[in-house]
Every structure is written in structure tokens, then in C-alpha cells.
Design a protein around this motif. Structure first.
Motif, PDB file in Angstrom:
ATOM      1  N   ASN A 156       0.859  -1.181   0.000  1.00 42.78           N
ATOM      2  CA  ASN A 156       0.000   0.000   0.000  1.00 42.78           C
ATOM      3  C   ASN A 156       0.899   1.237   0.000  1.00 42.78           C
ATOM      4  O   ASN A 156       1.725   1.399   0.894  1.00 42.78           O
ATOM      5  CB  ASN A 156      -0.918  -0.018   1.224  1.00 42.78           C
ATOM      6  N   GLN A 166     -10.687  -2.159   8.235  1.00 40.74           N
ATOM      7  CA  GLN A 166     -11.320  -3.042   7.253  1.00 40.74           C
ATOM      8  C   GLN A 166     -12.716  -3.393   7.741  1.00 40.74           C
ATOM      9  O   GLN A 166     -12.906  -3.707   8.927  1.00 40.74           O
ATOM     10  CB  GLN A 166     -10.479  -4.314   7.073  1.00 40.74           C
ATOM     11  N   ASP A 170     -15.476  -6.914   4.065  1.00 39.30           N
ATOM     12  CA  ASP A 170     -14.196  -7.085   3.370  1.00 39.30           C
ATOM     13  C   ASP A 170     -13.337  -8.147   4.054  1.00 39.30           C
ATOM     14  O   ASP A 170     -12.636  -8.919   3.381  1.00 39.30           O
ATOM     15  CB  ASP A 170     -13.443  -5.754   3.326  1.00 39.30           C
ATOM     16  N   LYS A 173     -14.167 -11.720   3.080  1.00 41.55           N
ATOM     17  CA  LYS A 173     -13.708 -12.183   1.775  1.00 41.55           C
ATOM     18  C   LYS A 173     -12.423 -13.004   1.869  1.00 41.55           C
ATOM     19  O   LYS A 173     -12.097 -13.761   0.961  1.00 41.55           O
ATOM     20  CB  LYS A 173     -13.479 -10.986   0.849  1.00 41.55           C
ATOM     21  N   ASP A 215      -7.780  -8.556  -0.860  1.00 43.86           N
ATOM     22  CA  ASP A 215      -7.627  -7.815   0.391  1.00 43.86           C
ATOM     23  C   ASP A 215      -7.867  -6.331   0.139  1.00 43.86           C
ATOM     24  O   ASP A 215      -7.137  -5.697  -0.640  1.00 43.86           O
ATOM     25  CB  ASP A 215      -6.230  -8.044   0.957  1.00 43.86           C
ATOM     26  N   SER A 216      -8.862  -5.755   0.792  1.00 39.48           N
ATOM     27  CA  SER A 216      -9.221  -4.347   0.579  1.00 39.48           C
ATOM     28  C   SER A 216      -8.127  -3.388   1.031  1.00 39.48           C
ATOM     29  O   SER A 216      -8.109  -2.227   0.622  1.00 39.48           O
ATOM     30  CB  SER A 216     -10.528  -4.029   1.317  1.00 39.48           C
ATOM     31  N   ARG A 217      -7.202  -3.842   1.854  1.00 43.46           N
ATOM     32  CA  ARG A 217      -6.124  -2.976   2.346  1.00 43.46           C
ATOM     33  C   ARG A 217      -4.967  -2.883   1.360  1.00 43.46           C
ATOM     34  O   ARG A 217      -4.102  -2.017   1.492  1.00 43.46           O
ATOM     35  CB  ARG A 217      -5.619  -3.496   3.694  1.00 43.46           C
ATOM     36  N   THR A 219      -3.294  -2.138  -2.284  1.00 45.20           N
ATOM     37  CA  THR A 219      -3.583  -1.260  -3.434  1.00 45.20           C
ATOM     38  C   THR A 219      -2.851  -1.693  -4.698  1.00 45.20           C
ATOM     39  O   THR A 219      -2.835  -0.954  -5.683  1.00 45.20           O
ATOM     40  CB  THR A 219      -3.193   0.188  -3.087  1.00 45.20           C
TER      41      THR A 219
END
Length: 242
Positions: A156, A166, A170, A173, A215-217, A219
């Protein structure tokens, strides 16, 4: 102030001592469990003896004198029968993945595989279609190199000052993905991986790649997917039964 303890200990009479001795004499002795022999046929190969071909070596042990799992039997054989037998083990709890092997035709963990007490002999091989270091120890160098290639860590460019927040949705998932212990049982069961493991990443590494994409964290999802855009890394999976 007088002491609360008695000055002398009470004495047992001769009759009470005799009764105690007699009762102990007539107690039933613990019955020994009958011998329950089982044969294990284990893959053996020693790199220090290149002229000798791989073979199955038979061992018979008493199941009533060992634990319930295949790993218990292997440890008993190594400790009491043949110290040259070589295999990996560590946690004994199905967490480390060290004792992955092929038992009666199925890739599994020896510490979680129960001994079949009613069946015939049990055949134990190393994970299939892998180079062998010795006996039941496969060479996992390429497997871990492939895992390293997907950069299995959070990336990130704008990390928060404190923790990564989070949502529960999320986080959900990632269920079924982060639990992978990299035992290589699934990858070494895959025909595509057998034939193209020098280029095809295999199911374990691909699942870990998706774990970070989902993973939403993280990027770097697009960059991660771009690395998989070739004929072999991912899409070789579709060439077996299609």
C-alpha cells in the motif's frame, strides 16, 4: 496456648494392617492389551546410494503401543526400529504443513491422518511428482520460489498512521484463503502442476495470489493481476480436461 496438632500420630492395629495387605493382594492385575500388528510399506530412497533404486520397505508395529495417527507410527518406527527413516515433522497439530505426504494414494498430513486399524497394510510415499531429497522428504525449493514470486505481503503506497481499517464484509472475503498452511498437498495433486511446474504456479500459489488481490487494504491488485497475464502462470490450468 496448646498446639492444635496431636502429639502422636494414630497407630494402625495389626488387624487393620492385615486387612489392607489382603485387599491389595486380591486386586485384579491390569490386563495387557493384545498385540495388534500392522504393516506399513514406506518409500525409501537414499541419495548417498545412487545405484540403489527407490523401493518400499516394510515395517510391522503394534498399534496398541503407539498413537492413533500415521505420524505417531512413523515416529515409533524411527525411534525404535529404523533410525535411518527420514521425514519432516514439526507441530503435530495440522498447522505447519511439514508432514505432508501421500498416504494410501491421497495427499494429506500425517499428523491428521488416522491409522486404519481394520484395514490391510498402509503405503506411504512422498508428495508425488516432486524431486526427492531423501525418503519421504520432497524438495520444495521451486514451490517456495513460486510463492515468493507473487509477493505475498501487504502493499500500500499510502499506509495509515495507525492500523489498516477493514469492514467486516471485506474481512469475510479472506475466509478460506488466509488459512492455507502451504503444505503443497493440493499443488502436488494437480496434473497441470505435474507437467508444467517450472512455469505454472499451481493451486496453492494462485490461491495465495488471489488472497492479496481480494484484500481491501492492498492497493497493488492491478499490478498483481498483470503479473499473471501470460500463458503459463495462471491459464495453464485450463489445458487438462478442456
Amino acid at each position: 496456648m496448646q498446639s492444635l496438632l496431636p502429639r502422636t500420630l494414630p497407630r494402625f492395629s495389626r488387624s487393620s494392617r492385615a486387612l489392607h495387605t489382603t485387599a491389595r493382594r486380591f486386586q485384579a492385575a491390569p490386563t495387557a492389551k493384545p498385540v495388534l500388528l500392522k504393516e506399513f510399506k514406506i518409500y525409501r530412497w537414499n541419495p548417498d546410494e545412487p545405484a540403489a533404486k527407490p523401493h518400499l520397505q516394510s515395517y510391522k508395529i503394534d498399534l496398541n503401543q503407539t498413537g492413533p495417527m500415521i505420524l505417531d507410527a512413523l515416529i515409533k518406527i524411527k525411534n525404535e526400529v529404523d533410525p535411518t527413516l527420514t521425514f519432516r515433522r514439526s507441530c503435530r497439530e495440522g498447522i505447519c504443513g511439514s508432514c505432508a505426504m501421500n498416504i494410501d494414494g491421497q495427499n494429506t498430513l500425517a499428523c491428521l491422518c488416522r491409522i486404519d486399524r481394520a484395514g490391510n497394510d498402509t503405503k506411504i510415499y512422498p508428495l508425488p511428482h516432486m524431486y526427492i531429497v531423501k525418503d519421504l522428504v520432497p524438495d520444495l525449493t521451486l514451490f517456495y520460489k513460486q510463492y515468493k514470486s507473487i509477493q505475498p505481503y501487504l502493499q500500500n503506497d499510502n499506509p495509515p498512521e495507525r492500523e489498516h481499517l477493514q469492514s467486516q464484509a471485506d474481512r469475510k472475503k479472506l475466509d478460506g484463503l488466509y488459512e492455507c498452511i502451504l503444505c503443497a498437498c493440493c499443488s502436488t495433486s494437480c496434473p497441470s502442476y505435474w507437467w508444467n511446474q517450472d512455469e505454472y504456479l499451481g493451486p496453492a500459489t494462485l490461491m495465495q495470489a488471489y488472497r492479496w488481490i481480494a484484500d481491501s487494504r492492498d492497493t497493488y491488485g492491478e499490478a498483481r493481476k498483470e503479473k499473471l497475464q501470460n500463458e503459463m502462470s495462471l491459464y495453464r490450468c485450463h489445458t487438462i480436461f478442456n
